[in-house]
Design a protein around this motif. Sequence first.
Motif, short mmCIF file in Angstrom:
data_model
loop_
_atom_site.label_atom_id
_atom_site.label_comp_id
_atom_site.label_asym_id
_atom_site.label_seq_id
_atom_site.Cartn_x
_atom_site.Cartn_y
_atom_site.Cartn_z
N VAL A 3 -5.49 17.02 -47.50
CA VAL A 3 -5.41 15.63 -47.98
C VAL A 3 -4.53 14.80 -47.05
O VAL A 3 -4.87 13.67 -46.68
CB VAL A 3 -4.89 15.59 -49.44
N LEU A 4 -3.39 15.36 -46.64
CA LEU A 4 -2.48 14.64 -45.73
C LEU A 4 -3.14 14.39 -44.38
O LEU A 4 -2.99 13.31 -43.79
CB LEU A 4 -1.18 15.42 -45.55
N SER A 5 -3.85 15.39 -43.87
CA SER A 5 -4.55 15.23 -42.58
C SER A 5 -5.57 14.11 -42.67
O SER A 5 -5.62 13.22 -41.81
CB SER A 5 -5.28 16.52 -42.19
N GLN A 6 -6.40 14.15 -43.71
CA GLN A 6 -7.45 13.13 -43.84
C GLN A 6 -6.89 11.74 -44.12
O GLN A 6 -7.54 10.74 -43.85
CB GLN A 6 -8.43 13.54 -44.94
N SER A 7 -5.68 11.69 -44.66
CA SER A 7 -5.03 10.40 -44.92
C SER A 7 -4.21 9.93 -43.70
O SER A 7 -3.52 8.91 -43.77
CB SER A 7 -4.10 10.50 -46.14
N ASN A 8 -4.27 10.72 -42.64
CA ASN A 8 -3.56 10.40 -41.38
C ASN A 8 -2.04 10.35 -41.56
O ASN A 8 -1.35 9.52 -40.96
CB ASN A 8 -4.08 9.08 -40.79
#
Length: 238
Positions: free
Chosen positions: A141-146
């Motif tokens: 989730v953190l990766s996809q939220s940059n």
Amino acid sequence: MLRLRLLTWDVKDTLLRLRQPVGESYAAEARAHGVQVQPEMLSRSFREVYRAQSRHFPNYGRGQGLSSRQWWVDVVKQTFRLSGVHEDGVLTLMAENLYHDFCSAHNWEVLPGASETLSRCCQRGFHMGVVSNFDNRLENVLSQSNLWHHFEFVLTSEDTGFAKPDRRIFEKALRLSGVPPEQAAHVGDDYTRDYRAARAVGMHGFLLRTAGQGEEPAVPPEHVLPTLGHLLALIEKG
């Protein structure tokens, strides 16, 4: 000025929040399968089921042999059952789909000021980490939220086996960073699990308190963040 070297961060309702109420997401999934359920009813059912599941199987059932995936699939199915949907095949499909939907940034949005504040903290040279009562979907989730690239480590309660306010999850963060507690601060939106728990291990604490939230006991104004954008000014003032 506070002599801080490490900042740890809560995630849900501190850096990220749900794009829409849980009931809306669940109702949309139901519609895709030809099932009509009111979002408000699903939201009510979800709150009831989530509370009971957390009580019976704390920290995603990690200590009782469950995976967080099983835990969540069970929550989704029970939420729909409580809302009057009983067809097992459809329940399984919806539960699997919703579990995967919440794995991605699809259902999450970055809170105003979060990206800018994290970037500025990194530029100031702080060590940065996450301490969250989240399951093992969090890194994705953190990766996809940059947001992932801001952090040196991400500690979830599922991975560590300890959920805030248990002091051991904070102690692990301090060990990972090699920073003593008096040079560390935790930022979060929950008085008990974030602010008080971090201070109990000797860390500094900043409580994000958005407009409309009730007053919490015994929080000095210099520890309260009306928005994340206030953080660096408070650190420099302290």
